[in-house]
Enzyme design. Structure first.
Site, PDB file in Angstrom:
ATOM      1  N   THR A   1     -10.966   0.056 -18.137  1.00 29.37           N
ATOM      2  CA  THR A   1     -11.964  -0.469 -19.068  1.00 29.37           C
ATOM      3  C   THR A   1     -11.852  -1.990 -19.070  1.00 29.37           C
ATOM      4  O   THR A   1     -10.923  -2.546 -18.467  1.00 29.37           O
ATOM      5  CB  THR A   1     -11.741   0.088 -20.482  1.00 29.37           C
ATOM      6  OG1 THR A   1     -10.428  -0.291 -20.926  1.00 29.37           O
ATOM      7  CG2 THR A   1     -11.866   1.613 -20.503  1.00 29.37           C
TER       8      THR A   1
ATOM      9  N   MET B   1      -4.135  -6.601  -7.188  1.00 30.75           N
ATOM     10  CA  MET B   1      -3.596  -7.595  -8.116  1.00 30.75           C
ATOM     11  C   MET B   1      -4.654  -8.626  -8.502  1.00 30.75           C
ATOM     12  O   MET B   1      -4.510  -9.833  -8.273  1.00 30.75           O
ATOM     13  CB  MET B   1      -2.368  -8.270  -7.494  1.00 30.75           C
ATOM     14  CG  MET B   1      -1.269  -7.303  -7.119  1.00 30.75           C
ATOM     15  SD  MET B   1      -0.690  -6.312  -8.530  1.00 30.75           S
ATOM     16  CE  MET B   1       0.136  -7.583  -9.493  1.00 30.75           C
ATOM     17  N   ARG B   2      -5.716  -8.138  -9.081  1.00 30.13           N
ATOM     18  CA  ARG B   2      -6.776  -9.007  -9.585  1.00 30.13           C
ATOM     19  C   ARG B   2      -7.174  -8.543 -10.970  1.00 30.13           C
ATOM     20  O   ARG B   2      -7.278  -7.340 -11.233  1.00 30.13           O
ATOM     21  CB  ARG B   2      -8.020  -8.936  -8.691  1.00 30.13           C
ATOM     22  CG  ARG B   2      -7.840  -9.458  -7.285  1.00 30.13           C
ATOM     23  CD  ARG B   2      -7.922 -10.962  -7.230  1.00 30.13           C
ATOM     24  NE  ARG B   2      -9.224 -11.459  -7.675  1.00 30.13           N
ATOM     25  CZ  ARG B   2      -9.482 -12.749  -7.883  1.00 30.13           C
ATOM     26  NH1 ARG B   2      -8.533 -13.656  -7.723  1.00 30.13           N
ATOM     27  NH2 ARG B   2     -10.676 -13.132  -8.276  1.00 30.13           N
TER      28      ARG B   2
ATOM     29  N   ARG C   1     -14.355 -16.032 -10.190  1.00 31.37           N
ATOM     30  CA  ARG C   1     -14.019 -14.607 -10.290  1.00 31.37           C
ATOM     31  C   ARG C   1     -15.290 -13.761 -10.311  1.00 31.37           C
ATOM     32  O   ARG C   1     -15.345 -12.675  -9.724  1.00 31.37           O
ATOM     33  CB  ARG C   1     -13.200 -14.381 -11.564  1.00 31.37           C
ATOM     34  CG  ARG C   1     -12.529 -13.021 -11.648  1.00 31.37           C
ATOM     35  CD  ARG C   1     -11.679 -12.895 -12.906  1.00 31.37           C
ATOM     36  NE  ARG C   1     -10.613 -13.878 -12.938  1.00 31.37           N
ATOM     37  CZ  ARG C   1      -9.443 -13.720 -12.333  1.00 31.37           C
ATOM     38  NH1 ARG C   1      -9.202 -12.642 -11.624  1.00 31.37           N
ATOM     39  NH2 ARG C   1      -8.513 -14.650 -12.435  1.00 31.37           N
TER      40      ARG C   1
ATOM     41  N   GLY D   1       0.783  -1.232   0.000  1.00 29.57           N
ATOM     42  CA  GLY D   1       0.000   0.000   0.000  1.00 29.57           C
ATOM     43  C   GLY D   1       0.812   1.278   0.000  1.00 29.57           C
ATOM     44  O   GLY D   1       0.414   2.266   0.622  1.00 29.57           O
TER      45      GLY D   1
ATOM     46  N   ASN E   1       1.214   3.330  -2.574  1.00 31.16           N
ATOM     47  CA  ASN E   1       0.398   4.348  -3.241  1.00 31.16           C
ATOM     48  C   ASN E   1      -0.799   4.746  -2.392  1.00 31.16           C
ATOM     49  O   ASN E   1      -1.231   5.901  -2.421  1.00 31.16           O
ATOM     50  CB  ASN E   1      -0.044   3.856  -4.622  1.00 31.16           C
ATOM     51  CG  ASN E   1       1.000   4.130  -5.686  1.00 31.16           C
ATOM     52  OD1 ASN E   1       1.361   5.269  -5.922  1.00 31.16           O
ATOM     53  ND2 ASN E   1       1.507   3.071  -6.302  1.00 31.16           N
TER      54      ASN E   1
ATOM     55  N   HIS F   1      -0.257   1.894 -13.333  1.00 31.04           N
ATOM     56  CA  HIS F   1       0.510   0.811 -13.955  1.00 31.04           C
ATOM     57  C   HIS F   1       1.957   1.262 -14.110  1.00 31.04           C
ATOM     58  O   HIS F   1       2.216   2.376 -14.569  1.00 31.04           O
ATOM     59  CB  HIS F   1      -0.077   0.463 -15.321  1.00 31.04           C
ATOM     60  CG  HIS F   1       0.593  -0.714 -15.961  1.00 31.04           C
ATOM     61  ND1 HIS F   1       0.376  -2.010 -15.535  1.00 31.04           N
ATOM     62  CD2 HIS F   1       1.504  -0.789 -16.964  1.00 31.04           C
ATOM     63  CE1 HIS F   1       1.109  -2.834 -16.267  1.00 31.04           C
ATOM     64  NE2 HIS F   1       1.799  -2.122 -17.138  1.00 31.04           N
TER      65      HIS F   1
END
Length: 214
Positions: free
Chosen positions: A141, A90-91, A65, A12, A14, A109
């Site tokens: 998106t 991370m999914r 998922r 964490g 960020n 990213h």
């Protein structure tokens, strides 16, 4: 003041940059919850220390998922966020999930997108002999790492760099540009229309706004 929800999976850093910006009145919104898909990560401690609800929705407890994303959507919407912020989450998200938050979900990213979507970006930049690398904030998106860019920070690749040293310099810039992008959105300056970014009503170039830290 608008609410945002931050999704994490790890340490964490960020998230901490966003918390610090909130404490300094630079974020223009309130972090109403931090949600992790992994228990026991340091990012949850960062949220707790800042007095922010720190929630865990463990993806390993779901059969699919789609089931996890549906439960996550419900948990997020309980906090009525104007914006969902992916900060090391991370999914890979389902199309239904991303469509639900289309135009109000940002991701960071560690590359200059469209270069190097996916993982191991720093090593890939080194292997390609790139002279510059960096980080990108973009709208999310359904296509992985393919939403319109909001802002990029460019850092130099220095002789003798390895993936760790390059990642460290990129991360310094991440902590600058992510609070900036969030503040633009929550102040009403930033929006996504027809898969393009507008800042103050003007279209941004494909790279987004560029911060050159070379």
């Amino acid at each position: 003041m608008k609410n945002i929800v931050v999704l994490i999976s790890g340490s964490g850093t960020n998230l901490q940059a966003l918390i610090d910006a909130q404490l300094q009145d630079r974020l223009g919104c309130r972090i109403s919850a931090v949600i992790s898909n992994r228990p026991g990560v340091k990012g949850l401690q960062r949220a707790e220390q800042a007095g922010i609800p720190a929630l865990v929705l463990d993806h390993t407890g779901f059969d699919s998922r789609e089931a996890f994303d549906a439960a996550l959507m419900t948990l997020i919407d309980d906090h009525d966020p104007a914006l969902v912020v992916l900060a090391g989450f991370m999914r890979i998200l389902t199309a239904d999930f991303t469509r639900h938050y289309l135009g109000r979900m940002l991701n960071i990213h560690p590359s200059l997108l469209p270069k190097y979507p996916g993982l191991h970006t720093h090593q890939r930049a080194l292997d390609a002999g790139d002279r510059e690398h960096g980080a990108t904030i973009h709208f999310v998106t359904p296509e992985l790492d393919d939403g319109p860019n909001v802002i990029q920070a460019i850092v130099p690749v220095i002789a003798g760099d390895d993936a760790a040293s390059l990642a460290q310099r990129v991360q310094v810039q991440e902590h600058i540009i992510y609070p900036q992008a969030v503040a633009w959105f929550t102040s009403g300056r930033l929006q996504m229309q027809d898969n393009h970014c507008l800042l103050d009503g003007e279209p941004l170039p494909p790279s987004g706004q560029v911060v050159d830290a070379r």
